[in-house]
Design a protein around this motif. Structure first.
Motif, PDB file in Angstrom:
ATOM      1  N   UNK A 552       0.811  -1.209   0.000  1.00  0.00           N
ATOM      2  CA  UNK A 552       0.000   0.000   0.000  1.00  0.00           C
ATOM      3  C   UNK A 552       0.850   1.268   0.000  1.00  0.00           C
ATOM      4  N   UNK A 553       2.003   1.217   0.629  1.00  0.00           N
ATOM      5  CA  UNK A 553       2.868   2.396   0.656  1.00  0.00           C
ATOM      6  C   UNK A 553       3.364   2.727  -0.748  1.00  0.00           C
ATOM      7  N   UNK A 554       3.786   1.713  -1.487  1.00  0.00           N
ATOM      8  CA  UNK A 554       4.253   1.965  -2.871  1.00  0.00           C
ATOM      9  C   UNK A 554       3.090   2.392  -3.767  1.00  0.00           C
ATOM     10  N   UNK A 555       1.909   1.811  -3.537  1.00  0.00           N
ATOM     11  CA  UNK A 555       0.717   2.210  -4.285  1.00  0.00           C
ATOM     12  C   UNK A 555       0.432   3.696  -4.077  1.00  0.00           C
ATOM     13  N   UNK A 556       0.423   4.126  -2.820  1.00  0.00           N
ATOM     14  CA  UNK A 556       0.141   5.529  -2.517  1.00  0.00           C
ATOM     15  C   UNK A 556       1.241   6.447  -3.037  1.00  0.00           C
ATOM     16  N   UNK A 557       2.478   6.002  -2.930  1.00  0.00           N
ATOM     17  CA  UNK A 557       3.600   6.800  -3.425  1.00  0.00           C
ATOM     18  C   UNK A 557       3.491   7.001  -4.929  1.00  0.00           C
ATOM     19  N   UNK A 558       3.077   5.957  -5.641  1.00  0.00           N
ATOM     20  CA  UNK A 558       2.925   6.070  -7.098  1.00  0.00           C
ATOM     21  C   UNK A 558       1.835   7.059  -7.479  1.00  0.00           C
ATOM     22  N   UNK A 559       0.879   7.289  -6.572  1.00  0.00           N
ATOM     23  CA  UNK A 559      -0.203   8.231  -6.840  1.00  0.00           C
ATOM     24  C   UNK A 559       0.153   9.659  -6.435  1.00  0.00           C
ATOM     25  N   UNK A 560       1.329   9.842  -5.869  1.00  0.00           N
ATOM     26  CA  UNK A 560       1.778  11.194  -5.542  1.00  0.00           C
ATOM     27  C   UNK A 560       1.810  11.520  -4.068  1.00  0.00           C
ATOM     28  N   UNK A 561       1.672  10.532  -3.193  1.00  0.00           N
ATOM     29  CA  UNK A 561       1.652  10.784  -1.756  1.00  0.00           C
ATOM     30  C   UNK A 561       3.024  10.610  -1.143  1.00  0.00           C
ATOM     31  N   UNK A 562       3.218  11.301  -0.041  1.00  0.00           N
ATOM     32  CA  UNK A 562       4.340  11.035   0.839  1.00  0.00           C
ATOM     33  C   UNK A 562       3.904   9.910   1.763  1.00  0.00           C
ATOM     34  N   UNK A 563       4.685   8.854   1.915  1.00  0.00           N
ATOM     35  CA  UNK A 563       4.204   7.663   2.619  1.00  0.00           C
ATOM     36  C   UNK A 563       5.090   7.287   3.797  1.00  0.00           C
ATOM     37  N   UNK A 564       4.454   6.614   4.774  1.00  0.00           N
ATOM     38  CA  UNK A 564       5.128   6.092   5.959  1.00  0.00           C
ATOM     39  C   UNK A 564       4.604   4.676   6.207  1.00  0.00           C
ATOM     40  N   UNK A 565       5.448   3.822   6.757  1.00  0.00           N
ATOM     41  CA  UNK A 565       5.004   2.522   7.251  1.00  0.00           C
ATOM     42  C   UNK A 565       5.429   2.404   8.701  1.00  0.00           C
ATOM     43  N   UNK A 566       4.478   2.020   9.571  1.00  0.00           N
ATOM     44  CA  UNK A 566       4.777   1.962  11.001  1.00  0.00           C
ATOM     45  C   UNK A 566       4.287   0.648  11.581  1.00  0.00           C
ATOM     46  N   UNK A 567       4.966   0.231  12.674  1.00  0.00           N
ATOM     47  CA  UNK A 567       4.634  -1.038  13.328  1.00  0.00           C
ATOM     48  C   UNK A 567       4.373  -0.901  14.820  1.00  0.00           C
ATOM     49  N   UNK A 568       4.740   0.243  15.417  1.00  0.00           N
ATOM     50  CA  UNK A 568       4.518   0.410  16.848  1.00  0.00           C
ATOM     51  C   UNK A 568       4.138   1.855  17.138  1.00  0.00           C
ATOM     52  N   UNK A 569       3.769   2.126  18.385  1.00  0.00           N
ATOM     53  CA  UNK A 569       3.252   3.443  18.750  1.00  0.00           C
ATOM     54  C   UNK A 569       4.308   4.530  18.613  1.00  0.00           C
ATOM     55  N   UNK A 570       5.560   4.223  18.957  1.00  0.00           N
ATOM     56  CA  UNK A 570       6.602   5.238  18.842  1.00  0.00           C
ATOM     57  C   UNK A 570       6.778   5.664  17.388  1.00  0.00           C
ATOM     58  N   UNK A 571       6.817   4.679  16.483  1.00  0.00           N
ATOM     59  CA  UNK A 571       6.966   4.992  15.067  1.00  0.00           C
ATOM     60  C   UNK A 571       5.740   5.752  14.544  1.00  0.00           C
ATOM     61  N   UNK A 572       4.564   5.383  15.030  1.00  0.00           N
ATOM     62  CA  UNK A 572       3.363   6.071  14.562  1.00  0.00           C
ATOM     63  C   UNK A 572       3.332   7.519  15.036  1.00  0.00           C
ATOM     64  N   UNK A 573       3.749   7.763  16.261  1.00  0.00           N
ATOM     65  CA  UNK A 573       3.797   9.142  16.743  1.00  0.00           C
ATOM     66  C   UNK A 573       4.717   9.989  15.877  1.00  0.00           C
ATOM     67  N   UNK A 574       5.869   9.434  15.530  1.00  0.00           N
ATOM     68  CA  UNK A 574       6.801  10.184  14.680  1.00  0.00           C
ATOM     69  C   UNK A 574       6.207  10.414  13.293  1.00  0.00           C
ATOM     70  N   UNK A 575       5.612   9.365  12.734  1.00  0.00           N
ATOM     71  CA  UNK A 575       5.064   9.476  11.385  1.00  0.00           C
ATOM     72  C   UNK A 575       3.891  10.446  11.343  1.00  0.00           C
ATOM     73  N   UNK A 576       2.991  10.367  12.308  1.00  0.00           N
ATOM     74  CA  UNK A 576       1.816  11.236  12.291  1.00  0.00           C
ATOM     75  C   UNK A 576       2.201  12.687  12.523  1.00  0.00           C
ATOM     76  N   UNK A 577       3.129  12.917  13.433  1.00  0.00           N
ATOM     77  CA  UNK A 577       3.602  14.276  13.657  1.00  0.00           C
ATOM     78  C   UNK A 577       4.224  14.854  12.381  1.00  0.00           C
TER      79      UNK A 577
END
Length: 617
Positions: A552-577
């Motif tokens: 899904x990250x590569x799919x979204x990137x191909x459509x013009x989005x900046x993408x993140x992949x996260x697996x835990x809360x610390x990574x999600x906090x960084x990505x969402x911020x």
């Protein structure tokens, strides 16, 4: 007699008309030109859709007026309707969809139907082949052949009409606007044959402002409001239940007055799922949302013996403001909602009063006016001893019971991230004034139960129809309407695969919307539900509806989005911020793919709390 009649007409037509303060006379304007003048009068400057030959005259006029009217080309007509829906919800204006005939019209149908059932002001304009071809089997014909678009939309929206002549355009189009922008809001549809769109109207009395052709109800019932207030202030355990029909009424200063009233009199407030967050969930009197995936606090107030086995049974009165009391709003019409005393329902729509539960009485009135009456009556009322007793009881609930079924999972730092913890990240990081759109499926359960939200932030969902992909598109329309606000969608991977192509629409238009995609490679609401309802096949449903592990990250990137992949809360906090900052500064769509713990099940199967047997005498 015939000659006298003729003479009278001739004399009248020769009399000059006095200047009017309500309309201006237009001469030789085409149907398309007048249509766009009506939209401009309503403050519409952005339209959404997919172009096609059956709307070419309207498209030509949109091109001519492109400096004033922006026609956003979407990737699919259903997505266009969802985007227009999100635009309408956030802007407060009319959402407008313009698509071609045949499959263009049928694709837009789901989004239109969803808006109708969600009470959103939406106008869908579908093109049609020229009238000279009706009944002859022309390409994509939707009138007088095997496909009757007017009949389809007439059964799925609040209003549908076919423009068959320039002479009936004004009457039919103005009626569509009255229906869409009335109270309650609705979806309306106009089928516009392309030859009619290009035809001139010789003379037309065109209104100068919307008030010249439509009105908004502002009726009240002071006596009914007084009776309702007496049922709240005169009992030990009252409760207010807010629905989405109260959302507009509780914007601005009225919300502060209402919040002060319930705090002063210690009257608890809960909302339906689709009204979650219209009353601040951090307020001392908030029990948050009832219905599907309800907040745990609600059941302890309505069934006090769950908190204290020695407590008396039930609560005393319920005031319902602006909800039809549908299945999801009431946890499938749970009798827990029935008070020991009075049940009063207030709505502008008389047809929903008393539809589900027997009432003490109903009040047909505009919700805002009734709230104003309640506040005025409360200001003149001195709190009695029951107020402090009630306040202490609510404080006891909140001090002793978590609002969440699994509070430990909301705080978890493990990988893969529990969806509960993902909701906490969103609650913690959302800026004030954000718009959060929630899709169908498990996203609903996680969001309703584990998010905390306060105005001016708002939560938007589509729980009447629950279409997958709604939030994927609607968040784009929200960002068009509020470019400076954080607009975020919580969606499942199945929904994102359905309508994720609209990320390209956002990228093409510099729209920094944010998608949080809960990825489990499954249509998990279905597989978990089947497991619950067919336990003899326990374990067999896992991966039965697997999605093939798309990237899904590569799919979204191909459509013009900046993408993140996260697996835990610390990574999600960084990505969402980072996504919130980047969406605001770079105006680029942001997609966060969250790989969630697939063992977690959202709170769709809660026990609402059947009262235990009464203590022995």
């Amino acid at each position: 007699m015939k000659s006298l009649h003729t003479t009278a007409i001739s004399t009248a037509s020769a009399t000059p008309r006095a200047p009017s303060t309500s309309f201006v006379v237009l001469k030789n304007q085409t149907v398309s030109q007048v249509l766009l003048k009506y939209l401009a009068l309503e403050g519409v400057d952005t339209l959404f859709g997919v172009p096609g030959g059956a709307v070419m005259h309207l498209l030509d006029e949109l091109m001519t007026q492109r400096d004033a009217l922006h026609y956003v080309v979407c990737r699919q007509e259903t997505g266009a309707a969802y985007i227009a829906d999100g635009y309408a919800r956030v802007s407060g204006k009319l959402g407008v969809v313009v698509v071609t005939s045949g499959p263009g019209a049928t694709n837009a149908l789901t989004g239109t139907m969803n808006a109708q059932n969600a009470g959103v002001s939406l106008l869908t304009i579908t093109g049609e082949v020229g009238e000279q071809y009706f009944g002859m089997g022309y390409l994509q014909e939707g009138v007088d052949a095997s496909l009757n678009i007017d009949a389809v939309y007439g059964n799925a929206s609040g209003y549908s009409a076919v423009i068959t002549n320039p002479s009936n355009f004004q009457a039919l189009f103005a009626q569509a606007l009255r229906e869409a922008l009335g109270v309650p809001h609705r979806a309306a549809h106009i089928s516009l044959p392309d030859d009619q769109a290009g035809m001139p109207i010789a003379s037309l009395d065109f209104p100068l402002k919307p008030q010249n052709y439509r009105a908004t109800p502002s009726c009240t019932d002071a006596a009914g409001a007084r009776r309702a207030f007496e049922q709240l202030a005169g009992v030990a355990r009252p409760l207010i239940f807010l629905g989405s029909g109260a959302a507009e009424a509780l914007r601005g200063p009225r919300l502060a007055a209402f919040a002060a009233m319930v705090d002063r009199l210690a009257i608890p407030v809960m909302t339906t799922p689709d009204a979650k967050g219209i009353f601040p969930e951090s307020h001392p009197m908030s029990l948050r949302n009832f219905g599907t995936a309800f907040c745990e606090w609600t059941k302890y107030y309505m069934v006090p013996r769950l908190l204290d086995p020695a407590a008396r049974e039930g609560f005393d009165s319920l005031l319902v403001l602006g909800t039809t009391l549908g299945g999801l709003a009431t946890n499938k019409w749970d009798p827990i909602l029935l008070p020991q005393g009075s049940l009063v329902q207030v709505d502008i729509d008389a047809s929903v009063i008393g539809r589900v539960f027997p009432l003490d009485f109903g009040v047909v009135a505009e919700i805002g006016s009734v709230i104003d009456e309640l506040v005025a009556l409360a200001d003149a009322t001195q709190p009695d001893a029951r107020v402090q007793e009630r306040r202490a009881f609510i404080q006891r609930i909140k001090a002793g019971k978590s609002p969440w079924i699994a509070p430990e999972m909301r705080e978890a730092r493990q990988a893969p991230i529990p969806p509960q913890a993902a909701m906490k990240c969103i609650s913690d990081l959302l800026p004030q004034g954000s718009h959060v759109f929630v899709d169908a499926g498990n996203s609903v359960g996680w969001s309703l139960h584990y998010l905390e939200i306060d105005p001016p932030s708002r939560l938007h969902n589509a729980l009447a129809m629950g279409p997958m992909g709604f939030a994927v598109g609607a968040v784009i329309g929200a960002k068009f309407a509020a470019p400076d606000a954080t607009c975020l969608a919580i969606v499942g991977d199945g929904a994102f695969l359905m309508h994720g192509s609209e990320v390209s629409t956002a990228a093409a238009n510099g729209i920094g919307a944010i998608w949080v995609v809960l990825s489990d490679n499954d249509l998990a609401m279905v597989s978990q539900g089947m497991n619950a309802f067919f336990p003899s096949k326990t374990g067999q449903w896992r991966d039965y509806y697997a999605l093939g592990k798309p990237d899904l990250a590569r799919f979204a990137q191909a459509l013009g989005a900046n993408t993140f992949e996260v697996n835990d809360a610390d990574a999600m906090q960084r990505a969402l911020s980072g996504a919130i900052d980047a969406a605001r500064t770079n105006k680029v769509p942001q997609v966060i793919v969250v790989h969630i713990d697939t063992t977690q099940i959202p709170p769709y199967y809660q026990d609402p709390g059947t009262p235990p047997p009464a203590p022995a005498p």
